[in-house]
Design a protein around this motif. Structure first.
Motif, PDB file in Angstrom:
ATOM      1  N   LYS A 114      10.549   4.383   4.448  1.00 21.18           N
ATOM      2  CA  LYS A 114       9.963   4.531   5.785  1.00 21.18           C
ATOM      3  C   LYS A 114      10.233   3.255   6.584  1.00 21.18           C
ATOM      4  CE  LYS A 114       5.386   4.643   6.772  1.00 21.18           C
ATOM      5  NZ  LYS A 114       4.024   5.276   6.713  1.00 21.18           N
ATOM      6  N   HIS A 125       3.118   2.432  18.313  1.00 20.13           N
ATOM      7  CA  HIS A 125       2.008   3.386  18.301  1.00 20.13           C
ATOM      8  C   HIS A 125       1.514   3.792  19.676  1.00 20.13           C
ATOM      9  CE1 HIS A 125       2.320   2.208  14.237  1.00 20.13           C
ATOM     10  NE2 HIS A 125       1.541   1.152  14.273  1.00 20.13           N
ATOM     11  N   GLU A 133      -3.413   8.420  11.292  1.00 17.71           N
ATOM     12  CA  GLU A 133      -3.636   7.315  10.356  1.00 17.71           C
ATOM     13  C   GLU A 133      -4.811   6.469  10.804  1.00 17.71           C
ATOM     14  OE1 GLU A 133      -0.311   5.015   8.867  1.00 17.71           O
ATOM     15  OE2 GLU A 133      -1.327   3.201   9.535  1.00 17.71           O
ATOM     16  N   HIS A 172      -2.126   6.745   3.476  1.00 17.89           N
ATOM     17  CA  HIS A 172      -1.749   5.477   4.109  1.00 17.89           C
ATOM     18  C   HIS A 172      -2.084   4.305   3.226  1.00 17.89           C
ATOM     19  CE1 HIS A 172      -2.964   2.108   7.078  1.00 17.89           C
ATOM     20  NE2 HIS A 172      -1.715   1.938   6.694  1.00 17.89           N
TER      21      HIS A 172
HETATM   22  O1  LLH Z   1       1.223  -0.918  12.415  1.00 13.58           O
HETATM   23  C1  LLH Z   1       1.426  -1.495  11.341  1.00 13.58           C
HETATM   24  O2  LLH Z   1       1.262  -2.683  11.112  1.00 13.58           O
HETATM   25  C2  LLH Z   1       1.900  -0.653  10.187  1.00 13.58           C
HETATM   26  O3  LLH Z   1       2.101   0.642  10.686  1.00 13.58           O
HETATM   27  C3  LLH Z   1       0.872  -0.639   9.071  1.00 13.58           C
HETATM   28  O4  LLH Z   1      -0.385  -0.200   9.525  1.00 13.58           O
HETATM   29  C4  LLH Z   1       1.314   0.195   7.924  1.00 13.58           C
HETATM   30  O5  LLH Z   1       0.397   0.004   6.881  1.00 13.58           O
HETATM   31  C5  LLH Z   1       1.366   1.691   8.221  1.00 13.58           C
HETATM   32  O6  LLH Z   1       1.054   2.182   9.269  1.00 13.58           O
HETATM   33  N1  LLH Z   1       1.785   2.423   7.224  1.00 13.58           N
HETATM   34  O7  LLH Z   1       1.917   3.773   7.405  1.00 13.58           O
END
Ligand code: LLH
Ligand code: MG
Length: 382
Positions: A169, A209, A258, A309
């Motif tokens: 990923k 995000h 998540e 997660h």
């Molecule tokens: O935003 C982040 O730092 C990463 O996405 C982190 O949270 C990671 O653990 C994640 O989202 N894994 O899916």
């Protein structure tokens, strides 16, 4: 099994992981950081433990909420104790978060396992003793030879496949990287990885995000051409309707939520509103192993997978006790860090991975963490 005490010890541990201004981890020089271990003790002298950032188990939370709920209660009553603690959240002025609930719940599960001399995944009811892992790459950076270019991602992906990973990923570039976010660069990094590893390795993305619907759509359509398994958290997960729109308009599976609050209740709404094709949970995101198992069973009832997660013993327990998840998230990984070196406060890895890419669930009692209590005592700061 009456609980007689709840205590917290804080110690210093060495790491090369540094958080940037947005909280994303990146490699850097070795430094010491404080880490806490919460311990729940029962009348017969047995103890359950869970590691935690110190602020998540700070004295205010332990004295005002955790001890009031746990002390004098039967440690086996995990479902009731979880609800009793969760009910304190509303009146806690937003101080008692799901993160603290998770630490307490995990320590209670560890206590049960250590008391009965059984691994927790066997107590819950194991589905498997090994889980296929994907290599979860750190967010991109601007480090020479690190994860600064699509080619860097491609080279690192080759190394991960050589290590045994059958899934990878990408967390792509996000602020504070100067030019991020950039959908087209995200797609270039994904294309470089697909080119590097070939068609048989499973690939996923966890993107910036806070993309707009249109940016997330462009990214998703780009990944469809590259045969990616899923797109994760490209938009703010507080907008369920945005994810329902995206899932409606994309063929590639949408994974979530998540980071959205609401535990299994909110995840039920995501399913009901068609906001994801694959559900997502996480011990520290939903308040513990107990609620994470509820999200696994909820999604199973809808014929959906639910991906977990995060790494670590508690999340490994949830994957090992569930049929409807395909992966353990092993990471976060970077070319400049050696994940298999583990942690100085554990005598061995909680998630050892074989050359075929399978993580074997430790057969040790409790959560299975091989805790070095002498190290903790010798490095205590509180
Ligand atoms: O935003 C982040 O730092 C990463 O996405 C982190 O949270 C990671 O653990 C994640 O989202 N894994 O899916
Ligand atoms: Mg993620």
């Amino acid at each position: 099994m009456i609980i007689t005490d709840v205590s917290v010890r804080t110690f210093l541990t060495k790491t090369r992981r540094h958080a940037d201004s947005a909280g994303h981890a990146h490699p850097g020089p070795e430094h010491q950081v404080p880490l806490s271990i919460l311990t729940v003790r029962s009348e017969d002298g047995h103890e359950g433990h869970c590691f935690s950032p110190p602020e998540i188990v700070r004295p205010h939370l332990i004295e005002k909420f955790v001890k009031k709920v746990l002390i004098g209660e039967d440690a086996r009553d995990r479902e009731r104790l979880w609800h009793d603690l969760a009910h304190w959240q509303r009146g806690s002025a937003a101080q008692l978060t799901d993160r603290t609930l998770a630490i307490v719940d995990c320590a209670l599960w560890d206590l049960a396992g250590r008391t009965l001399n059984q691994p927790v995944h066997k107590l819950i009811g194991a589905y498997r003793d090994k889980v296929r892992a994907y290599g979860s790459i750190m967010c991109g950076d601007e480090i020479q030879g690190g994860l600064a270019t699509p080619a860097d991602y491609g080279r690192f992906a080759e190394k991960l496949v050589a290590r045994g990973y059958k899934g990878i990923k990408l967390h792509t570039w996000m602020p504070p990287v100067s030019w991020a976010p950039d959908v087209k660069m995200d797609i270039k990094a994904c294309a470089a990885v697909r080119e590097a590893v070939g068609p048989d390795i499973h690939l996923m993305i966890d993107a910036f995000h806070w993309y707009s619907r249109v940016d997330a759509l462009e990214l998703g359509r780009g990944l469809e051409k590259l045969g990616f398994d899923w797109i994760e958290e490209p938009m703010d997960e507080q907008s369920i309707s945005s994810y329902a729109w995206l899932a409606e308009n994309l063929d590639i599976p949408v994974v979530g939520p998540e980071s959205a609050a609401g535990k299994f209740w909110n995840r039920a709404e995501w399913i009901k509103q068609g906001a994801c094709d694959i559900l997502r949970t996480g011990v520290h995101d939903v308040g513990g192993i107990t609620p994470a198992l509820k999200t696994m069973r909820l999604s199973e009832a809808f014929g959906m997978d639910c991906e977990v997660h995060g790494n670590g013993a508690p999340n490994l327990v949830v994957t090992a006790t569930s049929k409807n998840c395909r992966w353990y998230e092993r990471g976060l990984l970077h070319p400049f860090l050696e994940y298999d070196d583990g942690f100085d406060y554990l005598k061995s890895l909680s998630d050892p991975m074989d050359e075929d890419g399978y993580v074997h669930v430790p057969d040790r009692p409790g959560l299975g963490e091989d805790i070095d209590f002498d190290f903790i005592e010798n490095n205590r700061v509180a």
